[in-house]
Scaffold this active site. Structure first.
Site, PDB file in Angstrom:
ATOM      1  N   ASN A 148       0.870  -1.178   0.000  1.00 23.85           N
ATOM      2  CA  ASN A 148       0.000   0.000   0.000  1.00 23.85           C
ATOM      3  C   ASN A 148       0.912   1.236   0.000  1.00 23.85           C
ATOM      4  OD1 ASN A 148      -1.670   2.141   0.471  1.00 23.85           O
ATOM      5  ND2 ASN A 148      -2.469   1.420   2.430  1.00 23.85           N
ATOM      6  N   ASP A 208      -2.552  -1.748   9.674  1.00 23.51           N
ATOM      7  CA  ASP A 208      -3.617  -2.680  10.075  1.00 23.51           C
ATOM      8  C   ASP A 208      -4.748  -2.715   9.047  1.00 23.51           C
ATOM      9  OD1 ASP A 208      -2.274  -3.210  12.479  1.00 23.51           O
ATOM     10  OD2 ASP A 208      -3.127  -1.422  13.396  1.00 23.51           O
ATOM     11  N   GLY A 209      -5.019  -1.572   8.417  1.00 25.41           N
ATOM     12  CA  GLY A 209      -6.090  -1.501   7.418  1.00 25.41           C
ATOM     13  C   GLY A 209      -5.739  -2.348   6.204  1.00 25.41           C
ATOM     14  N   ARG A 315      -7.008  12.160   7.353  1.00 26.76           N
ATOM     15  CA  ARG A 315      -6.029  11.197   6.842  1.00 26.76           C
ATOM     16  C   ARG A 315      -4.748  11.862   6.345  1.00 26.76           C
ATOM     17  NH1 ARG A 315      -5.355   6.069   6.216  1.00 26.76           N
ATOM     18  NH2 ARG A 315      -7.002   4.840   7.103  1.00 26.76           N
TER      19      ARG A 315
HETATM   20  N1  LIG Z   1      -3.572   2.303  -3.493  1.00 22.29           N
HETATM   21  C1  LIG Z   1      -4.409   2.664  -2.513  1.00 22.29           C
HETATM   22  N2  LIG Z   1      -5.039   3.864  -2.573  1.00 22.29           N
HETATM   23  C2  LIG Z   1      -5.849   4.269  -1.564  1.00 22.29           C
HETATM   24  N3  LIG Z   1      -6.105   3.530  -0.460  1.00 22.29           N
HETATM   25  C3  LIG Z   1      -5.495   2.341  -0.365  1.00 22.29           C
HETATM   26  C4  LIG Z   1      -4.616   1.847  -1.380  1.00 22.29           C
HETATM   27  N4  LIG Z   1      -4.161   0.634  -0.994  1.00 22.29           N
HETATM   28  C5  LIG Z   1      -4.734   0.366   0.199  1.00 22.29           C
HETATM   29  N5  LIG Z   1      -5.530   1.375   0.590  1.00 22.29           N
HETATM   30  C6  LIG Z   1      -6.308   1.518   1.845  1.00 22.29           C
HETATM   31  O1  LIG Z   1      -5.594   2.385   2.724  1.00 22.29           O
HETATM   32  C7  LIG Z   1      -6.093   2.214   4.041  1.00 22.29           C
HETATM   33  C8  LIG Z   1      -5.044   2.492   5.082  1.00 22.29           C
HETATM   34  O2  LIG Z   1      -3.976   1.682   4.886  1.00 22.29           O
HETATM   35  P1  LIG Z   1      -2.959   1.152   5.968  1.00 22.29           P
HETATM   36  O3  LIG Z   1      -3.608   0.321   6.952  1.00 22.29           O
HETATM   37  O4  LIG Z   1      -1.842   0.534   5.180  1.00 22.29           O
HETATM   38  O5  LIG Z   1      -2.377   2.485   6.658  1.00 22.29           O
HETATM   39  P2  LIG Z   1      -2.802   3.321   7.932  1.00 22.29           P
HETATM   40  O6  LIG Z   1      -4.277   3.459   7.989  1.00 22.29           O
HETATM   41  O7  LIG Z   1      -1.982   4.545   7.902  1.00 22.29           O
HETATM   42  O8  LIG Z   1      -2.277   2.448   9.138  1.00 22.29           O
HETATM   43  P3  LIG Z   1      -3.025   1.678  10.343  1.00 22.29           P
HETATM   44  O9  LIG Z   1      -4.097   0.849   9.689  1.00 22.29           O
HETATM   45  O10 LIG Z   1      -1.934   0.846  10.950  1.00 22.29           O
HETATM   46  O11 LIG Z   1      -3.581   2.699  11.280  1.00 22.29           O
HETATM   47  C9  LIG Z   1      -6.603   0.795   4.087  1.00 22.29           C
HETATM   48  O12 LIG Z   1      -7.941   0.823   4.493  1.00 22.29           O
HETATM   49  C10 LIG Z   1      -6.478   0.268   2.662  1.00 22.29           C
HETATM   50  O13 LIG Z   1      -7.680  -0.387   2.267  1.00 22.29           O
HETATM   51  C1  LIG Z   2      -4.673  10.933  26.731  1.00 27.26           C
HETATM   52  C2  LIG Z   2      -3.758   9.751  26.642  1.00 27.26           C
HETATM   53  C3  LIG Z   2      -4.370   8.737  25.811  1.00 27.26           C
HETATM   54  C4  LIG Z   2      -3.522   7.510  25.632  1.00 27.26           C
HETATM   55  C5  LIG Z   2      -4.392   6.439  25.088  1.00 27.26           C
HETATM   56  C6  LIG Z   2      -3.615   5.327  24.578  1.00 27.26           C
HETATM   57  C7  LIG Z   2      -4.490   4.151  24.316  1.00 27.26           C
HETATM   58  C8  LIG Z   2      -3.958   3.441  23.152  1.00 27.26           C
HETATM   59  C9  LIG Z   2      -4.624   2.118  22.919  1.00 27.26           C
HETATM   60  C10 LIG Z   2      -4.349   1.768  21.510  1.00 27.26           C
HETATM   61  C11 LIG Z   2      -5.080   0.581  21.073  1.00 27.26           C
HETATM   62  C12 LIG Z   2      -4.888   0.418  19.603  1.00 27.26           C
HETATM   63  C13 LIG Z   2      -5.723  -0.663  19.100  1.00 27.26           C
HETATM   64  C14 LIG Z   2      -5.533  -0.821  17.632  1.00 27.26           C
HETATM   65  C15 LIG Z   2      -6.350  -0.363  16.744  1.00 27.26           C
HETATM   66  C16 LIG Z   2      -6.156  -0.559  15.291  1.00 27.26           C
HETATM   67  O1  LIG Z   2      -6.898  -1.657  14.855  1.00 27.26           O
HETATM   68  C17 LIG Z   2      -6.630   0.660  14.512  1.00 27.26           C
HETATM   69  C18 LIG Z   2      -6.175   0.550  13.077  1.00 27.26           C
HETATM   70  O2  LIG Z   2      -4.803   0.666  12.988  1.00 27.26           O
HETATM   71  N1  LIG Z   2      -6.075   1.876  15.068  1.00 27.26           N
HETATM   72  C19 LIG Z   2      -6.855   2.779  15.645  1.00 27.26           C
HETATM   73  O3  LIG Z   2      -8.051   2.658  15.685  1.00 27.26           O
HETATM   74  C20 LIG Z   2      -6.170   3.980  16.255  1.00 27.26           C
HETATM   75  C21 LIG Z   2      -6.534   4.120  17.706  1.00 27.26           C
HETATM   76  C22 LIG Z   2      -5.782   5.271  18.318  1.00 27.26           C
HETATM   77  C23 LIG Z   2      -6.288   5.586  19.670  1.00 27.26           C
HETATM   78  C24 LIG Z   2      -5.684   6.806  20.278  1.00 27.26           C
END
Ligand SMILES: Nc1ncnc2c1ncn2[C@@H]1O[C@H](COP(=O)(O)OP(=O)(O)OP(=O)(O)O)[C@@H](O)[C@H]1O
Ligand SMILES: CCCCCCCCCCCCC/C=C/[C@@H](O)[C@H](CO)NC(=O)CCCCC
Ligand SMILES: [Ca+2]
Length: 556
Positions: A148, A208-209, A315
């Site tokens: 990605n 994670d997405g 984003r």
């Molecule tokens: N080429 C693309 N253009 C736009 N969106 C994309 C593309 N490839 C994947 N995606 C989407 O981008 C979204 C975010 O991707 P990714 O999880 O890699 O990064 P993030 O959101 O920054 O990280 P995290 O999920 O760890 O918080 C995903 O929902 C995925 O479906």
């Molecule tokens: C004021 C102090 C606050 C400190 C709070 C810290 C708590 C952190 C707990 C984090 C748990 C993360 C769980 C993971 C979620 C992922 O599937 C998801 C996609 O990447 N991320 C978020 O939703 C992003 C979630 C981001 C949450 C802040």
């Protein structure tokens, strides 16, 4: 050349010292040989103490190759590579590349170059080590890689090309690489197009997405190929055979962090190369009889749902969006009403507060669970589960979270539920009841330090196999109307009033579910944990002692 017999042992030189080098089916070792200095005027100095013993497990050797020695060129005086065949006799050498553990669960590639007196011996060593590597059939040879380019800080492509591809090529792994061009590109390619028979695994470069896309593609494909209807929430799902590797390049990277112990691309690439395998639970989420999504990390309604909804509009900020939206959501301090019913897990899988963290080779994840017994007993999952007693809780909540695993990530190194297990067939259901802002802040802050985030009177946590949630506003049609109406200032105003005056029968306050970083379209959901539905190229987080004293001599 004849097949080299094991153990193979030779005196080889390394940095001008002589070492006894041994290869058996488990280890490559080299140990400095006791040396006596040359006699001078009849005196003998020594024996000198043998120093420096090294052990590398064969399963952690990445590659071996004959080494081209650097020699000075006669005409220009510059150093250049000379092919082994024309090098001086003592310059026949081979280089072994292996895994070295560094701080914080990170792995690195390390090299050792051993010099031989003749080429035949050198080739014998290379052949012997290659032969041992070829016996490691769990190692992947062909991988399908999805990148990605827009995940996290948009570094996915660069991370793969500069840090990961060279390791794969050194380990002789061949790859087909697809840089995604749109959201769900990887999911749909896996679901309908990819020729999966060609590969030993799938690699996901992103967050994670992106991982969520990969599992949706693989799980759907597996169910489709086996004729399983994903809309039927009672039907057991078929486990996916291909392993998935995660090269972290996202914003949270929680799945990588919680299964490897770090969010480091080189470490993840090395776990793929050595062919690690970590089974993982997956939650299926349904709305009535319609399949919505799968989740492996966080399913969060209320606080985490609202953080995600707000952060999606930001984003462009990259990973910082979660901090801004986190503070904003915390300040808004909204609570939601609803009913949770859940099926508790058996006692033998532990409890969310037992402080038994899931680590490499976890005993709890190895126990046979209700799900795993299904094929043995010819009893359906629903038969087993209906024998349990469902519990029902109604109330006002700031957050309702379900974690299928710890959800450890750089923001919260112990995670949302520190004792949750990767592969035990359960999820930890965390209910944070309405409380003051100050108390909620104390609870949140405990995710980042050693204190127990469940040790508050307004927090409850249960280990469950299934759960259901129904928001207080029951009518699903009005649910959609509300979503459409939210954009208008007029409705938002009244919705706010209704939240603050619960006596008003409108009960408009509603949130959304954050499902591994994606918003679910329904608030009323049914969730079931599927034990070990997928496998990762990982081994769980290793105990710290493995890092402190790697292969202590006394243990061998
Ligand atoms: N080429 C693309 N253009 C736009 N969106 C994309 C593309 N490839 C994947 N995606 C989407 O981008 C979204 C975010 O991707 P990714 O999880 O890699 O990064 P993030 O959101 O920054 O990280 P995290 O999920 O760890 O918080 C995903 O929902 C995925 O479906
Ligand atoms: C004021 C102090 C606050 C400190 C709070 C810290 C708590 C952190 C707990 C984090 C748990 C993360 C769980 C993971 C979620 C992922 O599937 C998801 C996609 O990447 N991320 C978020 O939703 C992003 C979630 C981001 C949450 C802040
Ligand atoms: Ca679990």
């Amino acid at each position: 050349m004849e097949k080299p017999l094991l153990p193979l042992s030779s005196q080889l030189s390394l940095q001008n010292r002589v070492y006894e080098v041994t290869l058996n089916s488990a280890f490559l070792s080299w140990k400095e040989v006791e040396t006596r200095p040359k006699r001078t005027s009849g005196n003998i100095y020594g024996p000198l103490k043998a120093a420096g013993s090294h052990y590398v497990p064969v399963c952690e050797i990445i590659s071996v190759q004959e080494t081209e020695e650097d020699c000075p060129s006669t005409d220009t005086g510059k150093w250049h590579k000379v092919p082994q065949s024309v090098a001086e006799s003592n310059q026949h050498a081979f280089t072994v590349c292996y895994v070295e553990r560094t701080q914080k669960h990170r792995w690195r590639c390390s090299d050792v170059t051993l010099h031989c007196t003749d080429r035949t011996l050198c080739l014998q060593w290379v052949q012997a080590i290659r032969e041992q590597l070829s016996l490691l059939t769990i190692r992947p040879k062909r991988l399908l890689v999805y990148i990605n380019p827009y995940g996290g800080k948009h570094h996915g492509k660069r991370i793969y090309e500069q840090k990961v591809a060279p390791i794969f090529s050194r380990a002789s792994i061949s790859t087909d690489v697809i840089v995604t061009e749109w959201a769900n590109h990887a999911r749909d390619h896996l679901k309908t197009e990819a020729d999966l028979k060609k590969y030993d695994g799938v690699v996901c470069v992103g967050g994670d997405g992106m991982f969520s896309e990969i599992i949706h593609g693989l799980i759907s494909r597996t169910q489709c190929d086996s004729g399983v209807d994903q809309d039927c929430s009672d039907e057991p799902l078929i486990p996916c055979s291909l392993r998935i590797g995660i090269i972290p390049a996202g914003s949270t990277d929680c799945i990588c962090y919680a299964t490897v112990g770090s969010n480091d691309p080189v470490t993840s690439a090395l776990h793929i190369v050595v062919g690690d395998s970590q089974p993982m639970d997956v939650c299926s989420i349904h709305h009535n009889n319609t399949f919505l999504r799968y989740s492996v990390s966080l399913l969060g309604y209320g606080f985490y749902g609202d953080v995600l909804t707000d952060s999606e509009r930001k984003r462009w900020m990259g990973p910082a969006r979660y901090d801004i939206s986190g503070v904003k959501t915390f300040l808004s301090h909204r609570y939601y009403e609803g009913t949770i019913s859940f099926l508790p897990a058996d006692e033998n899988v532990g409890t969310p507060r037992d402080k038994l963290q899931c680590r490499s080779g976890c005993n709890i994840c190895r126990l046979p669970s209700a799900d795993k017994q299904v094929s043995k007993d010819e009893e359906s999952v629903s038969d087993i589960e209906t024998k349990g007693v469902w519990k029902v809780i109604r109330g006002k909540f700031l957050a309702i979270n379900a974690a299928c695993m710890s959800c450890a990530c750089p923001r919260s190194p112990k995670g949302l539920s520190p004792s949750a297990h990767l592969a035990d067939g359960t999820a930890d259901l965390i209910l944070v009841r309405k409380c003051s802002r100050f108390d909620f802040l104390r609870h949140l802050l405990r995710h980042t330090n050693k204190d127990d985030q469940f040790d508050h009177p307004f927090v409850e946590v249960y280990r469950v196999r299934q759960f259901r949630f129904t928001p207080r506003y029951e009518d699903t049609d009005s649910e959609l109307d509300l979503r459409e109406a939210e954009g208008t200032g007029h409705k938002r105003f009244f919705s706010q009033i209704c939240r603050e005056h619960p006596a008003c029968s409108c009960s408009l306050a509603h949130s959304s579910w954050n499902c591994d970083g994606e918003i679910l379209p329904h608030a009323a959901i049914q969730v079931r944990v599927h034990c070990q539905l997928i496998k990762l190229f990982a081994r769980g987080i290793e105990e710290q002692s493995v890092f402190e004293e790697p292969y202590a001599l006394s243990a061998i």
